[in-house]
Design a protein around this motif. Structure first.
Motif, PDB file in Angstrom:
ATOM      1  N   CYS A 162       0.745  -0.917  -0.102  1.00 26.71           N
ATOM      2  CA  CYS A 162      -0.078   0.029   0.013  1.00 26.71           C
ATOM      3  C   CYS A 162       0.847   1.224   0.042  1.00 26.71           C
ATOM      4  N   GLY A 163       0.443   2.185  -0.752  1.00 22.79           N
ATOM      5  CA  GLY A 163       1.082   3.500  -0.736  1.00 22.79           C
ATOM      6  C   GLY A 163       0.022   4.558  -0.215  1.00 22.79           C
ATOM      7  N   ILE A 164       0.562   5.471   0.451  1.00 23.90           N
ATOM      8  CA  ILE A 164      -0.134   6.776   1.038  1.00 23.90           C
ATOM      9  C   ILE A 164       0.559   8.031   0.407  1.00 23.90           C
ATOM     10  N   LEU A 165      -0.428   9.022   0.304  1.00 21.02           N
ATOM     11  CA  LEU A 165      -0.136  10.309  -0.059  1.00 21.02           C
ATOM     12  C   LEU A 165      -0.884  11.324   0.678  1.00 21.02           C
ATOM     13  N   ALA A 166      -0.146  12.251   1.465  1.00 22.35           N
ATOM     14  CA  ALA A 166      -1.156  13.292   2.139  1.00 22.35           C
ATOM     15  C   ALA A 166      -0.635  14.533   1.456  1.00 22.35           C
ATOM     16  N   GLU A 167      -1.844  15.383   1.354  1.00 29.69           N
ATOM     17  CA  GLU A 167      -1.579  16.631   0.789  1.00 29.69           C
ATOM     18  C   GLU A 167      -2.523  17.681   1.486  1.00 29.69           C
ATOM     19  N   ARG A 168      -1.821  18.897   1.774  1.00 31.47           N
ATOM     20  CA  ARG A 168      -2.376  20.083   2.533  1.00 31.47           C
ATOM     21  C   ARG A 168      -3.331  20.645   1.521  1.00 31.47           C
ATOM     22  N   VAL A 169      -4.539  21.109   1.984  1.00 26.29           N
ATOM     23  CA  VAL A 169      -5.481  21.851   1.071  1.00 26.29           C
ATOM     24  C   VAL A 169      -6.204  23.051   1.829  1.00 26.29           C
ATOM     25  N   GLU A 170      -6.263  24.269   1.238  1.00 23.43           N
ATOM     26  CA  GLU A 170      -6.898  25.439   1.778  1.00 23.43           C
ATOM     27  C   GLU A 170      -8.562  25.490   1.619  1.00 23.43           C
ATOM     28  N   THR A 171      -9.253  25.351   2.580  1.00 22.52           N
ATOM     29  CA  THR A 171     -10.734  25.260   2.401  1.00 22.52           C
ATOM     30  C   THR A 171     -11.423  26.573   3.153  1.00 22.52           C
ATOM     31  N   PRO A 172     -12.742  26.842   2.697  1.00 23.54           N
ATOM     32  CA  PRO A 172     -13.311  27.826   3.568  1.00 23.54           C
ATOM     33  C   PRO A 172     -13.311  27.759   5.072  1.00 23.54           C
ATOM     34  N   SER A 173     -13.089  26.665   5.889  1.00 24.74           N
ATOM     35  CA  SER A 173     -12.995  26.599   6.976  1.00 24.74           C
ATOM     36  C   SER A 173     -11.564  26.248   7.477  1.00 24.74           C
ATOM     37  N   GLY A 174     -10.603  26.613   6.691  1.00 29.38           N
ATOM     38  CA  GLY A 174      -9.179  26.675   7.111  1.00 29.38           C
ATOM     39  C   GLY A 174      -8.590  25.450   6.543  1.00 29.38           C
ATOM     40  N   PRO A 175      -7.213  25.496   6.664  1.00 25.02           N
ATOM     41  CA  PRO A 175      -6.625  24.322   6.291  1.00 25.02           C
ATOM     42  C   PRO A 175      -7.025  22.778   6.630  1.00 25.02           C
ATOM     43  N   ALA A 176      -6.625  21.829   5.659  1.00 23.32           N
ATOM     44  CA  ALA A 176      -7.244  20.418   5.968  1.00 23.32           C
ATOM     45  C   ALA A 176      -6.040  19.556   5.264  1.00 23.32           C
ATOM     46  N   CYS A 177      -6.470  18.471   5.702  1.00 24.52           N
ATOM     47  CA  CYS A 177      -5.349  17.539   5.117  1.00 24.52           C
ATOM     48  C   CYS A 177      -6.174  16.401   4.319  1.00 24.52           C
ATOM     49  N   VAL A 178      -5.899  15.920   3.099  1.00 28.49           N
ATOM     50  CA  VAL A 178      -6.408  14.852   2.178  1.00 28.49           C
ATOM     51  C   VAL A 178      -5.285  13.918   2.363  1.00 28.49           C
ATOM     52  N   VAL A 179      -5.687  12.567   2.846  1.00 28.84           N
ATOM     53  CA  VAL A 179      -4.817  11.627   2.879  1.00 28.84           C
ATOM     54  C   VAL A 179      -5.560  10.505   1.804  1.00 28.84           C
ATOM     55  N   GLY A 180      -4.624  10.170   1.055  1.00 23.70           N
ATOM     56  CA  GLY A 180      -5.028   8.872  -0.171  1.00 23.70           C
ATOM     57  C   GLY A 180      -4.249   7.820   0.204  1.00 23.70           C
ATOM     58  N   MET A 181      -5.022   6.688   0.194  1.00 33.06           N
ATOM     59  CA  MET A 181      -4.376   5.426   0.420  1.00 33.06           C
ATOM     60  C   MET A 181      -4.620   4.251  -0.731  1.00 33.06           C
ATOM     61  N   GLY A 182      -3.695   3.658  -1.128  1.00 33.80           N
ATOM     62  CA  GLY A 182      -3.888   2.800  -2.475  1.00 33.80           C
ATOM     63  C   GLY A 182      -3.459   1.611  -1.945  1.00 33.80           C
ATOM     64  N   LEU A 183      -4.483   0.507  -1.885  1.00 30.99           N
ATOM     65  CA  LEU A 183      -3.997  -0.724  -1.216  1.00 30.99           C
ATOM     66  C   LEU A 183      -4.267  -2.041  -2.295  1.00 30.99           C
ATOM     67  N   ASN A 184      -3.461  -2.706  -2.612  1.00 29.84           N
ATOM     68  CA  ASN A 184      -3.558  -3.910  -3.482  1.00 29.84           C
ATOM     69  C   ASN A 184      -4.110  -4.954  -2.986  1.00 29.84           C
ATOM     70  N   VAL A 185      -5.258  -5.062  -3.466  1.00 28.70           N
ATOM     71  CA  VAL A 185      -6.327  -6.387  -3.139  1.00 28.70           C
ATOM     72  C   VAL A 185      -6.009  -7.776  -4.009  1.00 28.70           C
ATOM     73  N   TRP A 186      -6.690  -7.466  -5.077  1.00 30.12           N
ATOM     74  CA  TRP A 186      -6.927  -8.728  -5.993  1.00 30.12           C
ATOM     75  C   TRP A 186      -6.025  -8.673  -7.211  1.00 30.12           C
ATOM     76  N   LEU A 187      -4.791  -7.937  -7.331  1.00 33.05           N
ATOM     77  CA  LEU A 187      -3.940  -7.795  -8.400  1.00 33.05           C
ATOM     78  C   LEU A 187      -3.131  -9.153  -8.484  1.00 33.05           C
ATOM     79  N   SER A 188      -3.167  -9.619  -9.832  1.00 30.75           N
ATOM     80  CA  SER A 188      -2.120 -10.909 -10.249  1.00 30.75           C
ATOM     81  C   SER A 188      -0.711 -10.204 -10.118  1.00 30.75           C
ATOM     82  N   ALA A 189       0.171 -11.323 -10.253  1.00 28.96           N
ATOM     83  CA  ALA A 189       1.456 -10.574 -10.437  1.00 28.96           C
ATOM     84  C   ALA A 189       1.846  -9.997 -11.587  1.00 28.96           C
ATOM     85  N   GLU A 190       1.214 -10.263 -12.513  1.00 31.92           N
ATOM     86  CA  GLU A 190       1.197  -9.425 -14.078  1.00 31.92           C
ATOM     87  C   GLU A 190       0.669  -8.205 -13.933  1.00 31.92           C
TER      88      GLU A 190
END
Length: 273
Positions: free
Chosen positions: A132-160
């Motif tokens: 799994c890889g993770i990417l966090a990014e700060r973003v400015e919003t009407p309510s002030g700064p926030a953080c978006v955290v993305g997660m990509g987890l390999n579940v059903w992928l074959s070796a190819e």
């Protein structure tokens, strides 16, 4: 793809959304370029903290240093969450991607019974293979700064289908255990990982002593205690021995020039010797 399962937004909402809880909205879209980019844009338009966005197919997924990838439809967890820590000084927000990594590790250990560990800062490995890889990014919003955290987890992928030869998937790990073994559903994985992240974020918001989280992170970290190469922006590379994680979540590396602290960078695990 080895198999697959269905993302059920109703199941996820029942498992995750509750009054006073961290997760306030869960949405599943059929297809998108990047859940991180979409959720960041929604945050700029006023989406609430605790929003969760998932997709069955992401064709412009993003990683660190601008890397992109595409995985087959339904083959993994492509998910982003919107966090706006309450009453936490912005200097401590460096912990958010590390807490997300720790939550993924705990989630897949509980749900899939695999010995996941962390490569600093937040790559999730089984052995030396990336799950799994993770990417966090700060973003400015009407309510002030926030953080978006993305997660990509390999579940059903074959070796190819793996993005790189050094990656793995829960389906491949299950197959290694023998006939009859298979990964848990993606719904179960998502619910377990986000439940773990909620507990971690709640504790982190309540406590001012990040040394407790440094200790928890260290217990799951495969980087500390071995020789590493840290790849920095501009092609700079630093080699040394990873000594510790400090209270800010930085990696402390002992080099010929002395002890250096890194708050960002790609790490390559080297053979000790």
């Amino acid at each position: 793809m080895l198999s697959g399962d269905h993302l059920d937004v109703d199941v996820l909402r029942r498992e995750l959304v509750r009054p006073g809880g961290l997760w306030q909205a869960v949405e599943v879209v059929d297809r998108t370029g990047s859940t991180n980019a979409d959720l960041a844009e929604r945050a700029r338009r006023g989406a609430p903290a605790g929003s969760v966005l998932l997709t069955d197919f992401q064709d412009a997924g993003r990683g660190r240093q601008g890397r992109t990838w595409v995985a087959p439809r339904g083959s993994g967890v492509a998910m982003s969450v919107l966090l706006r820590p309450s009453g936490v000084d912005h200097s401590r927000w460096t912990w958010l991607p590390l807490l997300a990594g720790l939550a993924v590790v705990e989630g897949v250990r509980r749900a899939a019974d695999v010995p996941a560990v962390l490569k600093w800062p937040n790559d999730v490995l089984v052995g030396e293979r990336k799950l799994c890889g993770i990417l966090a990014e700060r973003v400015e919003t009407p309510s002030g700064p926030a953080c978006v955290v993305g997660m990509g987890l390999n579940v059903w992928l074959s070796a190819e289908e793996l993005p790189v030869p050094t990656a793995t998937s829960l389906a491949l790990l299950a197959a290694e255990r023998g006939p009859g073994h298979r990964p848990p559903s993606r719904n179960a994985l998502i619910a377990t990982m986000l439940a773990a992240l909620e507990l971690l974020v709640d504790r982190w918001e309540d406590l001012e002593d990040d040394s407790l989280f440094a200790a928890s992170y260290l217990r799951r970290c495969a980087t500390v205690g071995r020789r590493v190469r840290v790849l920095l922006a501009g092609g700079v590379e630093v080699e040394g021995h990873a000594d510790a994680i400090d209270d800010s979540g930085r990696l402390l590396v002992r080099t010929p020039a002395g002890l250096q602290a890194f708050s960002a960078g790609d790490v390559v695990h080297l053979r000790n010797g």
